[in-house]
Design a protein around this motif. Structure first.
Motif, mmCIF file in Angstrom:
data_model
loop_
_atom_site.group_PDB
_atom_site.id
_atom_site.type_symbol
_atom_site.label_atom_id
_atom_site.label_comp_id
_atom_site.label_asym_id
_atom_site.label_seq_id
_atom_site.Cartn_x
_atom_site.Cartn_y
_atom_site.Cartn_z
ATOM 1 N N ALA A 1 34.671 -14.279 -8.869
ATOM 2 C CA ALA A 1 36.144 -14.521 -9.083
ATOM 3 C C ALA A 1 36.607 -15.002 -10.367
ATOM 4 O O ALA A 1 37.336 -14.829 -10.729
ATOM 5 C CB ALA A 1 36.319 -15.081 -7.862
ATOM 6 N N ARG A 2 35.473 -15.533 -11.228
ATOM 7 C CA ARG A 2 36.048 -16.161 -12.933
ATOM 8 C C ARG A 2 35.750 -14.616 -13.560
ATOM 9 O O ARG A 2 36.752 -14.615 -14.312
ATOM 10 C CB ARG A 2 35.142 -17.222 -12.990
ATOM 11 C CG ARG A 2 35.779 -17.570 -14.298
ATOM 12 C CD ARG A 2 34.716 -18.500 -15.100
ATOM 13 N NE ARG A 2 33.560 -19.646 -13.731
ATOM 14 C CZ ARG A 2 32.435 -20.236 -14.441
ATOM 15 N NH1 ARG A 2 32.175 -19.935 -15.557
ATOM 16 N NH2 ARG A 2 31.733 -20.543 -13.442
ATOM 17 N N ALA A 3 34.968 -14.108 -13.235
ATOM 18 C CA ALA A 3 34.880 -12.945 -14.236
ATOM 19 C C ALA A 3 36.018 -11.611 -13.731
ATOM 20 O O ALA A 3 36.612 -11.295 -15.090
ATOM 21 C CB ALA A 3 33.711 -12.175 -14.224
ATOM 22 N N ALA A 4 36.139 -11.813 -12.813
ATOM 23 C CA ALA A 4 37.880 -10.920 -12.078
ATOM 24 C C ALA A 4 39.048 -11.322 -12.826
ATOM 25 O O ALA A 4 39.603 -10.693 -13.117
ATOM 26 C CB ALA A 4 37.607 -10.498 -11.398
ATOM 27 N N ALA A 5 38.729 -12.622 -12.606
ATOM 28 C CA ALA A 5 40.640 -13.611 -12.680
ATOM 29 C C ALA A 5 40.502 -13.433 -14.788
ATOM 30 O O ALA A 5 41.244 -13.119 -15.090
ATOM 31 C CB ALA A 5 40.224 -15.145 -13.227
ATOM 32 N N LEU A 6 38.804 -13.165 -15.418
ATOM 33 C CA LEU A 6 39.429 -12.950 -17.015
ATOM 34 C C LEU A 6 39.230 -11.383 -17.537
ATOM 35 O O LEU A 6 38.672 -11.280 -18.374
ATOM 36 C CB LEU A 6 38.097 -13.720 -17.998
ATOM 37 C CG LEU A 6 37.796 -15.140 -17.636
ATOM 38 C CD1 LEU A 6 36.422 -15.482 -17.545
ATOM 39 C CD2 LEU A 6 39.000 -15.904 -18.683
ATOM 40 N N GLY A 7 39.672 -10.498 -16.438
ATOM 41 C CA GLY A 7 39.492 -9.124 -16.859
ATOM 42 C C GLY A 7 37.858 -8.598 -16.856
ATOM 43 O O GLY A 7 37.790 -7.454 -17.771
ATOM 44 N N GLU A 8 36.614 -9.563 -16.671
ATOM 45 C CA GLU A 8 35.827 -8.775 -17.146
ATOM 46 C C GLU A 8 34.777 -8.780 -15.311
ATOM 47 O O GLU A 8 33.251 -9.123 -16.007
ATOM 48 C CB GLU A 8 34.605 -10.432 -17.838
ATOM 49 C CG GLU A 8 35.196 -11.156 -19.126
ATOM 50 C CD GLU A 8 34.916 -11.546 -19.678
ATOM 51 O OE1 GLU A 8 33.588 -12.555 -19.165
ATOM 52 O OE2 GLU A 8 34.820 -11.492 -21.299
ATOM 53 N N ALA A 9 35.109 -8.122 -14.610
ATOM 54 C CA ALA A 9 34.667 -8.160 -13.657
ATOM 55 C C ALA A 9 33.544 -6.767 -13.096
ATOM 56 O O ALA A 9 31.757 -6.994 -13.298
ATOM 57 C CB ALA A 9 35.264 -7.632 -12.428
ATOM 58 N N GLU A 10 33.434 -5.869 -14.553
ATOM 59 C CA GLU A 10 32.605 -5.139 -15.046
ATOM 60 C C GLU A 10 31.476 -5.546 -15.778
ATOM 61 O O GLU A 10 30.264 -5.258 -15.240
ATOM 62 C CB GLU A 10 33.184 -3.787 -15.183
ATOM 63 C CG GLU A 10 32.494 -2.085 -15.471
ATOM 64 C CD GLU A 10 33.292 -1.466 -15.331
ATOM 65 O OE1 GLU A 10 31.961 -0.205 -15.695
ATOM 66 O OE2 GLU A 10 33.819 -1.355 -15.543
ATOM 67 N N ARG A 11 31.648 -6.146 -16.850
ATOM 68 C CA ARG A 11 30.838 -6.795 -17.683
ATOM 69 C C ARG A 11 29.635 -7.451 -16.501
ATOM 70 O O ARG A 11 28.704 -7.371 -17.143
ATOM 71 C CB ARG A 11 30.984 -7.457 -19.158
ATOM 72 C CG ARG A 11 30.417 -8.101 -19.842
ATOM 73 C CD ARG A 11 31.038 -9.107 -20.826
ATOM 74 N NE ARG A 11 30.020 -9.130 -22.045
ATOM 75 C CZ ARG A 11 30.930 -9.902 -22.526
ATOM 76 N NH1 ARG A 11 32.210 -10.599 -22.656
ATOM 77 N NH2 ARG A 11 29.510 -10.842 -23.690
ATOM 78 N N HIS A 12 30.288 -8.171 -15.645
ATOM 79 C CA HIS A 12 29.070 -9.087 -15.295
ATOM 80 C C HIS A 12 28.794 -8.790 -14.255
ATOM 81 O O HIS A 12 27.083 -8.983 -14.124
ATOM 82 C CB HIS A 12 30.596 -10.155 -13.822
ATOM 83 C CG HIS A 12 29.795 -11.302 -13.168
ATOM 84 N ND1 HIS A 12 29.222 -12.365 -13.546
ATOM 85 C CD2 HIS A 12 29.628 -11.308 -11.876
ATOM 86 C CE1 HIS A 12 28.862 -12.740 -12.545
ATOM 87 N NE2 HIS A 12 28.939 -11.971 -11.330
ATOM 88 N N VAL A 13 29.316 -7.520 -13.419
ATOM 89 C CA VAL A 13 28.213 -6.634 -12.129
ATOM 90 C C VAL A 13 26.501 -6.025 -13.144
ATOM 91 O O VAL A 13 25.611 -6.233 -13.243
ATOM 92 C CB VAL A 13 28.214 -5.934 -11.561
ATOM 93 C CG1 VAL A 13 27.581 -4.943 -10.891
ATOM 94 C CG2 VAL A 13 29.983 -5.909 -10.818
ATOM 95 N N ASP A 14 27.204 -5.472 -14.791
ATOM 96 C CA ASP A 14 26.269 -5.421 -15.822
ATOM 97 C C ASP A 14 25.178 -6.141 -16.071
ATOM 98 O O ASP A 14 24.005 -6.524 -16.301
ATOM 99 C CB ASP A 14 26.786 -4.820 -17.069
ATOM 100 C CG ASP A 14 27.828 -3.391 -16.979
ATOM 101 O OD1 ASP A 14 28.176 -2.834 -16.129
ATOM 102 O OD2 ASP A 14 28.987 -2.893 -17.816
ATOM 103 N N GLY A 15 26.082 -7.627 -15.680
ATOM 104 C CA GLY A 15 24.756 -8.339 -16.566
ATOM 105 C C GLY A 15 23.571 -8.365 -15.231
ATOM 106 O O GLY A 15 22.376 -8.990 -15.565
ATOM 107 N N LEU A 16 23.959 -8.332 -14.135
ATOM 108 C CA LEU A 16 23.795 -8.763 -13.200
ATOM 109 C C LEU A 16 22.235 -6.952 -12.586
ATOM 110 O O LEU A 16 21.106 -7.768 -12.147
ATOM 111 C CB LEU A 16 24.262 -7.831 -11.140
ATOM 112 C CG LEU A 16 25.416 -9.477 -11.382
ATOM 113 C CD1 LEU A 16 25.505 -9.940 -9.928
ATOM 114 C CD2 LEU A 16 24.577 -10.899 -11.212
ATOM 115 N N VAL A 17 22.739 -5.969 -13.078
ATOM 116 C CA VAL A 17 21.652 -5.422 -13.045
ATOM 117 C C VAL A 17 21.008 -5.229 -14.326
ATOM 118 O O VAL A 17 19.544 -5.213 -14.207
ATOM 119 C CB VAL A 17 22.527 -4.101 -13.505
ATOM 120 C CG1 VAL A 17 21.627 -3.211 -14.208
ATOM 121 C CG2 VAL A 17 24.070 -3.367 -12.671
#
Length: 1012
Positions: free
Chosen positions: A953-969
């Motif tokens: 949710a924090r990544a989505a609020a900052l416009g970084e949701a895709e980057r967050h998922v990349d980090g999980l991968v």
């Protein structure tokens, strides 16, 4: 006056220039009419030709007196010693001016016979030597000047030890012209000129004297370095060949690489027809082998005490029995056969052995040409080079000057560039200067070094030559899976492990081939190049059947009762990688080896971590496979290849009929029945369907053809029991319908197509089939999202993806967070009108959150800790952000993971394993977060799910949701689609957490953006 030109890059033997009869007669008349000294000064080519012509015709046929033949032909030179010395001096100067490396010695052998070529009377001797060499040691490697040069020198040294003038001629031929023209004769091509007619006739008589034919010339196998092993490559031939590996001869396929298992013998016995020969393989004590690291070709064998050698390659593999080190690699490591040491070195280095000896490696002293480029693929010893590379030329600047012309020939095209050697005699011409950076099909390109002034001359003969397959426009093959441009000369029938897509050729990591093969053709020559992807392989050894199978990348392996003693073997060349095997860490397994076996003791019991993966030096995790331990009474087995689907499963009851129900993404459907008994079925049969039921083994086997041109779809399998009228779906041990994903291509994607794909993926899949449905349909699903909403607006895809109701009372399981994480960055207004059954209705509340001042910076060191501390003390917070909201969110999360199908998030299956890997990251404030979970003692899993949702949710609020998922991968090594599905279902289970924290951090981001 008649003028003869060498033509640029002429053969080193000036008399081998084809001269028309009329011109030759005029040239001979001029030589007898004018002073030879004047001709040597003003017309050096004609003068040198005139001095050598009578020697070539008459030497050894009319005596062996050298100068008498010359003076009697020219007629204007006496036998006076002073005049002869002047002739030799002027001749030497003229020869060196036209690029002939005549030595300063006055001896006739080096002065005349080296550059003359074999005299007419010596042709029989030379032909006998070369034919003997070809029959016993194979033909010359004419695409490699250095190897061909060594071949012809070895032939005359062995068969003509007393013919010093033939040996001088062959040593003089640095361009290996003799060997190249011999290979033309071997292939049945026509001679070039009168002198070569005589030589080719001599070859015919020589091979007849051995009672053989030209087709009998077969080379012994070449020794290669293949990956991490010694190997041999037999030459293509119509004759059967065999190698003695052990006690008995083993037939070997011509033109293919045969790897030699350890321990490596010093010699191998090779047989072809009546010919038998020992091939030197592994180095003897005190001997080292140098291989070209790119092609694997053996360059030379040298004694360690020789102290130095030369190599026509940039990167080398060094193999020795003794321990040694190189500056760039360090200490040599044990090879696959531990009796040997291997290291990778760079040309120009000095090897140091443990006994104190040093061994220098340098570029050749003689004129040479080689290619310095990355190898993309190989077909045997033939390389497919990248477009990033260079042609390297080594010359003696004192002979013919520092400049030459380089000619590149591919197809009907020729390109010419001038090259100039440096002070060390070396010139490098990048491929880009020849236009090879422009995208084109892989093709065979020949590089020729010509004399100055040869630009534009397509017929000029080469001093040096090299040929290789190059892929213009392709510098490297990157990606996972790798994507290649589809060449115009691509041959699908000669390829394997590649899928054709609109974006090019995709390396199918799930294909059961060890090395993807790219089949191409050029000028009628077909090559099957095995791609070098530097990827790791995982191999599964199944004990009951004693079989090995390559595990496609990312596959889920189902281990049942019959797999209790199975093992896995990981192969990798990454010396710094660690293995993660079901939670166990194996550190540094590839230091000194390229494979590691994971025994049954690590695989026999399930753990919280189901991954077989590699952890890189930088911390990235690359998944190889996942292991699921199941006791599935269905014992499902599935294969999909060659456009056919084969499915088998156990069924203990009576089966009267089978129904196949196929639904396609484009709306098409096929429902067909197949009767196994006497009762009729209501629907016609499926064309090509085969069904067999063995009542003894209670095993059902189904085989049906696939339509690769059809749209992606989902196939359900139903059955009718004896004495029943209705069809029931087959189910696995968890109650999920046995359904399969059918890959395909979609001509035109629309909303209905996307909704169908999402509906197929929303269904629960059988555990025993792993992620088969997802792997088949996910590519088309992601493509549909991109095409329908290229601007990443929620509106076009909301009805298809977000407003999907429960499927058979189960939460929709299609991936949102991985395929389209930008959905969760949208404002609350974008989520209005979503139905309650979707589980995402609370997202609309994002548009109605009250304002809260003084929020922590979401980009700070620990904003979550700061917020939870305020939440514990601030009693004036709006109800939407009070602690009661978090308590209610935990209550809802526990209910859904306990009493609904979302219980799969916390059980012991593939989905829950993914959830554990995603949520097991360290959380500093987990204890504070758990304080809101009433009754959560002893079970931190809901709090970990909540923490993961907060971070997303924090990544989505900052416009970084895709980057967050990349980090999980990167952190887990799991496929993006699997992480996306797990994260999406976590959001459905804990949607209240997402709404709470998404609204909170969006406000915080706006506040700190305004302050900045």
């Amino acid at each position: 006056m008649v003028t003869l030109r060498t033509g640029a890059g002429s053969t080193p033997f000036i008399l081998d220039m084809p001269v028309p009869p009329g011109l030759q007669q005029a040239a001979e008349k001029a030589l007898k009419s004018y002073s030879i000294f004047m001709i040597l000064d003003k017309f050096p080519t004609l003068g040198v030709w005139g001095v050598l012509l009578p020697l070539s015709r008459n030497y050894a046929e009319d005596g062996k007196h050298v100068y008498r033949h010359i003076t009697s032909f020219l007629g204007r030179v006496s036998d006076d010693q002073q005049e002869i010395e002047m002739l030799k001096s002027r001749y030497r100067q003229a020869a060196r001016r036209i690029g002939l490396p005549i030595p300063t010695s006055n001896q006739p052998t080096g002065l005349f016979f080296a550059a003359m070529g074999p005299a007419k009377a010596q042709l029989e001797v030379l032909a006998n030597a070369l034919v003997w060499m070809a029959l016993h040691h194979g033909p010359p490697a004419t695409e490699d000047t250095a190897s061909a040069r060594a071949w012809q020198r070895r032939a005359v040294a062995r068969r003509c030890p007393n013919h010093t003038r033939i040996q001088a001629t062959v040593r003089f031929d640095q361009s290996a012209h003799i060997a190249q023209r011999f290979d033309y004769w071997r292939r049945g091509e026509a001679a070039n000129g009168e002198r070569e007619d005589l030589l080719f006739d001599a070859y015919d008589r020589a091979i007849a004297s051995f009672h053989r034919k030209r087709s009998d010339i077969v080379a012994p196998p070449k020794v290669l370095w293949s990956g991490a092993e010694l190997a041999v490559e037999p030459e293509p031939s119509r004759h059967r060949q065999s190698l003695t590996l052990g006690a008995f001869p083993t037939p070997v396929a011509a033109g293919t690489i045969t790897r030699i298992p350890a321990p490596w013998p010093g010699k191998l016995s090779w047989r072809c027809r009546n010919q038998s020969q020992d091939i030197h393989l592994a180095p003897q004590p005190g001997e080292i082998l140098l291989f070209d690291a790119d092609s694997g070709a053996l360059l030379t064998r040298e004694r360690q005490d020789a102290g130095a050698t030369t190599a026509s390659a940039e990167r080398l593999v060094i193999l020795s029995r003794g321990a040694f080190s190189s500056p760039s690699f360090g200490p040599a490591i044990p090879a696959e056969d531990p009796d040997f040491r291997v290291a990778w070195a760079v040309n120009g280095e000095t090897l140091e052995f443990e006994d104190g000896q040093r061994f220098d490696i340098s570029a050749p002293e003689e004129a040479s040409i080689w290619l310095d480029a990355r190898s993309l693929a190989s077909d045997g010893s033939r390389r497919l080079l990248s477009c990033e590379g260079a042609v390297v030329v080594k010359l003696d600047a004192e002979i013919g000057g520092r400049s030459r012309i380089l000619r590149a020939t591919f197809g009907n095209m020729r390109r010419f560039r001038e090259i100039t050697v440096n002070s060390e005699g070396i010139a490098r011409l990048p491929f880009t200067d020849l236009g090879l950076a422009i995208a084109d099909a892989p093709q065979k390109i020949r590089f020729d070094v010509l004399a100055p002034g040869a630009a534009g001359d397509a017929a000029a003969r080469a001093e040096l030559s090299a040929a290789a397959w190059i892929w213009p426009g392709v510098a490297r093959i990157d990606g996972d899976p790798a994507v290649l441009p589809r060449p115009a000369n691509f041959l699908p029938a000669h390829s394997a492990g590649l899928r054709e897509t609109p974006g090019g050729l995709v390396v199918d990591d799930r294909a059961d081939v060890e090395t993807p093969i790219l089949g191409v053709s050029s000028d009628g020559e077909i090559r099957e190049f095995g791609l070098r992807l530097d990827r790791e392989d995982l191999w599964h050894y199944h004990v009951p059947t004693q079989t090995w199978a390559r595990v496609p990348r990312g596959k889920t392996l189902i281990f049942g009762h019959s797999s209790l003693h199975d093992t896995l073997t990981v192969r990798s060349t990454d010396r710094h990688a660690d293995i993660l095997a079901l939670g166990a860490e194996i550190r540094g397994p590839f230091i000194g080896r390229t494979s590691w076996e994971i025994g049954a003791s690590l695989l026999e019991a399930p753990t919280g971590d189901d991954r077989i993966a590699l952890r890189r030096k930088g911390g990235r995790i690359d998944l190889l496979a996942r292991i699921r331990h199941v006791d599935d009474p269905r014992n499902i087995d599935l294969t999909m290849e060659n456009n056919r689907l084969d499915l088998s499963l156990d069924h203990r009851g009576e089966v009267d009929a089978i129904r196949i129900d196929i639904r396609r993404a484009d709306g098409a459907s096929v429902v067909a029945d197949h009767s196994l008994g006497r009762r009729p079925v209501p629907l016609p049969a499926f064309h090509g369907l085969s069904v067999r039921h063995d009542p003894t083994e209670q095993r059902l086997t189904i085989s049906l053809p696939l339509d690769p041109a059809a749209a992606p779809g989902r196939m359900r399998l139903l059955y009718r029991a004896t004495n029943e009228e209705t069809f029931q779906p087959f189910k696995d041990s968890d109650g999920a319908d046995i359904a399969l994903g059918l890959p395909g291509e979609i001509d035109q994607i629309d909303i209905a197509c996307l909704k169908n794909l999402a509906g197929f993926l929303a269904q629960k899949s059988p555990t025993a089939l792993g992620d088969q449905v997802k792997s088949a349909l996910q590519p088309a699903y992601e493509q549909a999202i991109r095409e329908i909403s290229p601007s990443r607006m929620v509106g076009p895809i909301k009805a298809a993806l977000l407003d999907m109701p429960d499927v058979d009372e189960c939460a929709p399981r299609h991936d949102l967070a991985g395929s389209a994480p930008w959905i969760f960055e949208a404002p609350g207004a974008a989520f209005s009108g979503i139905s309650a059954g979707s589980g995402l209705t609370p997202l609309a509340q994002l548009a109605r959150h009250p304002r809260v001042p003084g929020l922590p910076d979401p980009r700070g060191d620990d904003p979550m800790q700061a917020w939870l501390a305020r939440l514990a003390t601030d009693v004036e917070l709006p109800p939407d952000f009070a602690s009661g909201r978090l308590e209610a969110a935990f209550h809802a999360l526990r209910f859904r993971t306990r009493d609904t199908d979302l219980h799969d998030l916390v059980t012991d299956d593939l989905l829950s394993a993914t959830v554990r890997l995603v949520t097991d990251a360290h959380v500093d404030n987990l204890g504070h977060l758990r304080s809101f979970d009433a009754g959560g003692g002893g079970d931190p899993r809901p709090a970990r799910i909540a923490a993961s949702i907060e971070r997303f949710a924090r990544a989505a609020a900052l416009g970084e949701a895709e980057r967050h998922v990349d980090g999980l991968v990167t952190r887990t090594g799991l496929p993006r689609a699997e992480i996306g599905q797990a994260l999406t279902l976590m959001l459905r289970a804990g949607i209240e957490f997402f709404v709470y924290f998404r609204g909170l951090w969006s406000q915080a981001a706006q506040q700190h953006e305004r302050q900045t």
